[in-house]
Design a protein around this motif. Structure first.
Motif, PDB file in Angstrom:
ATOM      1  N   SER A  15       8.768   6.052   1.086  1.00  0.00           N
ATOM      2  CA  SER A  15       9.789   5.435   1.634  1.00  0.00           C
ATOM      3  C   SER A  15       9.668   5.169   2.474  1.00  0.00           C
ATOM      4  CB  SER A  15      10.871   6.679   1.677  1.00  0.00           C
ATOM      5  OG  SER A  15      12.449   6.011   2.722  1.00  0.00           O
ATOM      6  N   VAL A  16       9.902   3.386   2.682  1.00  0.00           N
ATOM      7  CA  VAL A  16       9.702   2.349   3.259  1.00  0.00           C
ATOM      8  C   VAL A  16      10.720   2.155   4.284  1.00  0.00           C
ATOM      9  CG1 VAL A  16       8.223   0.273   4.089  1.00  0.00           C
ATOM     10  CG2 VAL A  16       7.109   2.204   2.328  1.00  0.00           C
ATOM     11  N   GLN A  17      10.707   2.340   5.114  1.00  0.00           N
ATOM     12  CA  GLN A  17      11.999   1.119   6.228  1.00  0.00           C
ATOM     13  C   GLN A  17      11.689  -0.047   7.098  1.00  0.00           C
ATOM     14  OE1 GLN A  17      14.508   3.881   7.635  1.00  0.00           O
ATOM     15  NE2 GLN A  17      15.802   2.634   8.860  1.00  0.00           N
ATOM     16  N   ASN A  18      12.244  -1.046   7.391  1.00  0.00           N
ATOM     17  CA  ASN A  18      11.816  -2.142   8.440  1.00  0.00           C
ATOM     18  C   ASN A  18      12.440  -1.770   9.603  1.00  0.00           C
ATOM     19  OD1 ASN A  18      12.545  -4.791   9.357  1.00  0.00           O
ATOM     20  ND2 ASN A  18      10.426  -4.911   8.712  1.00  0.00           N
ATOM     21  N   VAL A  19      12.273  -1.948  10.833  1.00  0.00           N
ATOM     22  CA  VAL A  19      12.805  -2.059  11.735  1.00  0.00           C
ATOM     23  C   VAL A  19      11.653  -2.976  12.857  1.00  0.00           C
ATOM     24  CG1 VAL A  19      13.041   0.428  12.565  1.00  0.00           C
ATOM     25  CG2 VAL A  19      11.406  -0.161  12.791  1.00  0.00           C
ATOM     26  N   THR A  20      12.800  -3.882  13.694  1.00  0.00           N
ATOM     27  CA  THR A  20      11.926  -4.224  14.717  1.00  0.00           C
ATOM     28  C   THR A  20      11.745  -2.581  16.579  1.00  0.00           C
ATOM     29  OG1 THR A  20      14.222  -5.038  15.237  1.00  0.00           O
ATOM     30  CG2 THR A  20      13.321  -6.066  13.806  1.00  0.00           C
ATOM     31  N   ARG A  21      10.678  -3.710  16.866  1.00  0.00           N
ATOM     32  CA  ARG A  21      10.706  -3.242  18.426  1.00  0.00           C
ATOM     33  C   ARG A  21      10.560  -4.719  19.112  1.00  0.00           C
ATOM     34  NH1 ARG A  21       5.524  -2.520  19.173  1.00  0.00           N
ATOM     35  NH2 ARG A  21       3.990  -2.382  17.815  1.00  0.00           N
ATOM     36  N   ALA A  22      10.461  -3.879  20.495  1.00  0.00           N
ATOM     37  CA  ALA A  22       9.480  -4.978  21.551  1.00  0.00           C
ATOM     38  C   ALA A  22       7.836  -4.688  21.255  1.00  0.00           C
ATOM     39  CB  ALA A  22      10.000  -4.077  22.813  1.00  0.00           C
ATOM     40  N   LEU A  78       6.267  -1.010  10.155  1.00  0.00           N
ATOM     41  CA  LEU A  78       7.777   0.069   9.141  1.00  0.00           C
ATOM     42  C   LEU A  78       7.591   1.541   9.424  1.00  0.00           C
ATOM     43  CD1 LEU A  78       5.242  -2.148   6.270  1.00  0.00           C
ATOM     44  CD2 LEU A  78       7.525  -1.915   6.826  1.00  0.00           C
ATOM     45  N   ILE A  79       8.731   2.004   8.920  1.00  0.00           N
ATOM     46  CA  ILE A  79       9.141   3.831   8.988  1.00  0.00           C
ATOM     47  C   ILE A  79       8.327   4.022   7.491  1.00  0.00           C
ATOM     48  CG2 ILE A  79       9.781   5.612   9.560  1.00  0.00           C
ATOM     49  CD1 ILE A  79      11.600   4.234  11.553  1.00  0.00           C
ATOM     50  N   ILE A  80       7.718   4.730   7.721  1.00  0.00           N
ATOM     51  CA  ILE A  80       7.127   5.240   6.618  1.00  0.00           C
ATOM     52  C   ILE A  80       7.002   6.820   6.103  1.00  0.00           C
ATOM     53  CG2 ILE A  80       4.667   5.870   4.483  1.00  0.00           C
ATOM     54  CD1 ILE A  80       4.075   3.723   6.765  1.00  0.00           C
ATOM     55  N   THR A  81       7.873   6.751   5.448  1.00  0.00           N
ATOM     56  CA  THR A  81       7.975   8.923   4.644  1.00  0.00           C
ATOM     57  C   THR A  81       8.541   9.325   3.556  1.00  0.00           C
ATOM     58  OG1 THR A  81      10.985   8.062   4.493  1.00  0.00           O
ATOM     59  CG2 THR A  81      10.057   8.377   7.282  1.00  0.00           C
ATOM     60  N   SER A  82       8.048  10.869   3.971  1.00  0.00           N
ATOM     61  CA  SER A  82       7.968  11.090   2.432  1.00  0.00           C
ATOM     62  C   SER A  82       8.699  11.528   1.628  1.00  0.00           C
ATOM     63  CB  SER A  82       6.937  12.599   2.656  1.00  0.00           C
ATOM     64  OG  SER A  82       7.120  13.337   3.064  1.00  0.00           O
ATOM     65  N   TRP A  83      10.286  11.523   2.832  1.00  0.00           N
ATOM     66  CA  TRP A  83      11.584  11.986   2.196  1.00  0.00           C
ATOM     67  C   TRP A  83      12.593  10.739   2.231  1.00  0.00           C
ATOM     68  CZ3 TRP A  83       9.385  12.891   6.969  1.00  0.00           C
ATOM     69  CH2 TRP A  83       9.770  12.652   7.918  1.00  0.00           C
ATOM     70  N   LEU A  85       0.548  -1.165  -0.081  1.00  0.00           N
ATOM     71  CA  LEU A  85       0.232  -0.644   0.365  1.00  0.00           C
ATOM     72  C   LEU A  85       1.160   1.906   0.217  1.00  0.00           C
ATOM     73  CD1 LEU A  85      -3.266   0.815   0.295  1.00  0.00           C
ATOM     74  CD2 LEU A  85      -2.220   0.860   2.810  1.00  0.00           C
ATOM     75  N   TYR A  86       2.244   0.916   0.658  1.00  0.00           N
ATOM     76  CA  TYR A  86       2.935   2.271   0.819  1.00  0.00           C
ATOM     77  C   TYR A  86       3.640   2.685   0.231  1.00  0.00           C
ATOM     78  CZ  TYR A  86       0.358   4.060   4.605  1.00  0.00           C
ATOM     79  OH  TYR A  86      -0.939   4.256   5.915  1.00  0.00           O
ATOM     80  N   GLU A  87       4.700   1.539  -0.260  1.00  0.00           N
ATOM     81  CA  GLU A  87       6.082   1.751  -1.325  1.00  0.00           C
ATOM     82  C   GLU A  87       5.781   2.216  -2.186  1.00  0.00           C
ATOM     83  OE1 GLU A  87       7.237  -2.556  -1.177  1.00  0.00           O
ATOM     84  OE2 GLU A  87       5.925  -3.468  -2.510  1.00  0.00           O
TER      85      GLU A  87
END
Length: 75
Positions: free
Chosen positions: A47-54, A70-75, A41-43
């Motif tokens: 810009s879509v970046q994967n991170v892990t979190r607790a 996912l961290i989704i940004t416009s820059w 939907l977003y990519e």
């Protein structure tokens, strides 16, 4: 958003609102669960970046742990 928007899926409405905000010059940042439908939907638009979190708010302790986000940004 320029008018009242009706969508079948709220996540699509959110994506569309973020696109509208970007068109108006806003810097957009959002997070969401890392699933194939959300990624798709977003990519195409962001810009879509994967991170892990607790995960600390799951209903039961056995469902808490490390999750993909996912961290989704416009820059």
């Amino acid at each position: 958003v320029t008018g009242v928007q009706t969508c079948a899926l709220p996540i699509v409405c959110l994506r569309d609102c973020l696109l509208e905000a970007e068109k108006r010059g806003a810097h957009v940042l959002a997070t969401n669960a890392d699933t194939p439908p959300i990624r798709k939907l977003y990519e195409e638009h962001f810009s879509v970046q994967n991170v892990t979190r607790a995960s600390v708010i799951a209903a039961g302790p056995d469902r808490r742990g490390i999750t993909s986000e996912l961290i989704i940004t416009s820059w």
